[in-house]
Write a protein that holds these residues in place. Structure first.
Motif, mmCIF file in Angstrom:
data_model
loop_
_atom_site.group_PDB
_atom_site.id
_atom_site.type_symbol
_atom_site.label_atom_id
_atom_site.label_comp_id
_atom_site.label_asym_id
_atom_site.label_seq_id
_atom_site.Cartn_x
_atom_site.Cartn_y
_atom_site.Cartn_z
ATOM 1 N N HIS A 1 7.425 4.669 -0.763
ATOM 2 C CA HIS A 1 6.730 3.377 -0.841
ATOM 3 C C HIS A 1 7.759 2.247 -0.972
ATOM 4 C CE1 HIS A 1 3.597 0.479 -1.902
ATOM 5 N NE2 HIS A 1 4.270 0.178 -3.009
ATOM 6 N N PHE B 1 9.902 1.894 2.365
ATOM 7 C CA PHE B 1 9.219 1.203 3.455
ATOM 8 C C PHE B 1 8.957 -0.256 3.122
ATOM 9 C CE2 PHE B 1 7.953 5.607 4.744
ATOM 10 C CZ PHE B 1 8.683 5.609 5.922
ATOM 11 N N ALA C 1 12.233 -2.069 3.865
ATOM 12 C CA ALA C 1 12.401 -2.212 5.311
ATOM 13 C C ALA C 1 11.478 -3.305 5.843
ATOM 14 C CB ALA C 1 12.118 -0.880 6.003
ATOM 15 N N TRP C 2 10.250 -3.333 5.363
ATOM 16 C CA TRP C 2 9.290 -4.357 5.778
ATOM 17 C C TRP C 2 9.783 -5.742 5.379
ATOM 18 C CZ3 TRP C 2 4.301 -5.460 2.638
ATOM 19 C CH2 TRP C 2 3.517 -6.421 3.294
ATOM 20 N N VAL D 1 8.698 -4.021 12.375
ATOM 21 C CA VAL D 1 8.426 -3.968 10.931
ATOM 22 C C VAL D 1 6.962 -3.704 10.597
ATOM 23 C CG1 VAL D 1 10.414 -5.415 10.358
ATOM 24 C CG2 VAL D 1 8.162 -6.468 10.600
ATOM 25 N N PHE E 1 6.233 -0.387 9.083
ATOM 26 C CA PHE E 1 6.696 -0.317 7.696
ATOM 27 C C PHE E 1 5.662 -0.929 6.756
ATOM 28 C CE2 PHE E 1 11.140 -0.711 9.672
ATOM 29 C CZ PHE E 1 11.247 0.660 9.838
ATOM 30 N N LEU F 1 2.882 1.685 6.473
ATOM 31 C CA LEU F 1 3.296 2.809 5.632
ATOM 32 C C LEU F 1 3.383 2.409 4.164
ATOM 33 C CD1 LEU F 1 5.894 4.394 8.053
ATOM 34 C CD2 LEU F 1 3.760 5.453 7.250
ATOM 35 N N THR F 2 3.826 1.193 3.898
ATOM 36 C CA THR F 2 3.846 0.687 2.523
ATOM 37 C C THR F 2 2.435 0.683 1.957
ATOM 38 O OG1 THR F 2 5.772 -0.699 2.990
ATOM 39 C CG2 THR F 2 4.456 -1.303 1.073
#
Length: 142
Positions: A10, A13, A16-17, A54, A57, A60-61
């Motif tokens: 969590h 990601f 990265a986001w 992004v 990401f 996924l977050t």
């Protein structure tokens, strides 16, 4: 899956986001200041690619965050006031993410009406939101 694995991915990601979310408006600053169509066309490609890079990401977050809440349970969720505040700020980040897509589309159509200063401001404000998210997550003040 262990909750620690869920939390680790969590956070990964989310980082990265956020890297992309902080860089995209910086591209807008340079794009808005650009005078040459060839340069603007290059920025259009970069902006579109970055937003689509992004976005997974961000998803996924969100999915991992939901799984973490599920693992902790409904009673924990109800009692965690700090989490409700954090989720409100997170919801604003997702709205910001969608707004950035709108801006990508405006630039792609050569319909930007905002100044480079506007993009500098929207580039800096999310830092405060991220600070709030981190402080709420770590300190759990209420």
């Amino acid at each position: 899956m262990s909750i620690l694995w869920l939390k680790a991915f969590h956070v990964f990601f989310m980082i990265a986001w956020m890297a992309g979310i902080f860089y995209l408006p910086r591209l807008f600053v340079y794009h808005a200041a650009s005078k040459h169509q060839e340069t603007k066309d290059q920025f259009k490609i970069m902006e579109r690619r970055l937003w689509f890079f992004v976005t997974p990401f961000a998803l996924l977050t969100l999915i991992l965050g939901i799984l973490i809440v599920y693992q902790y349970g409904l009673e924990w969720f109800k009692a965690s006031v700090w989490l409700h505040v954090k989720l409100t700020v997170v919801a604003l980040f997702y709205a910001y993410h969608v707004y950035l897509y709108y801006l990508v589309k405006m630039f792609a159509a050569d319909k930007n009406t905002k100044s480079p200063l506007f993009y500098r401001i929207i580039n800096e404000l999310p830092v405060l939101a991220l600070l709030a998210i981190v402080l709420l997550s770590i300190l759990k003040p209420f």
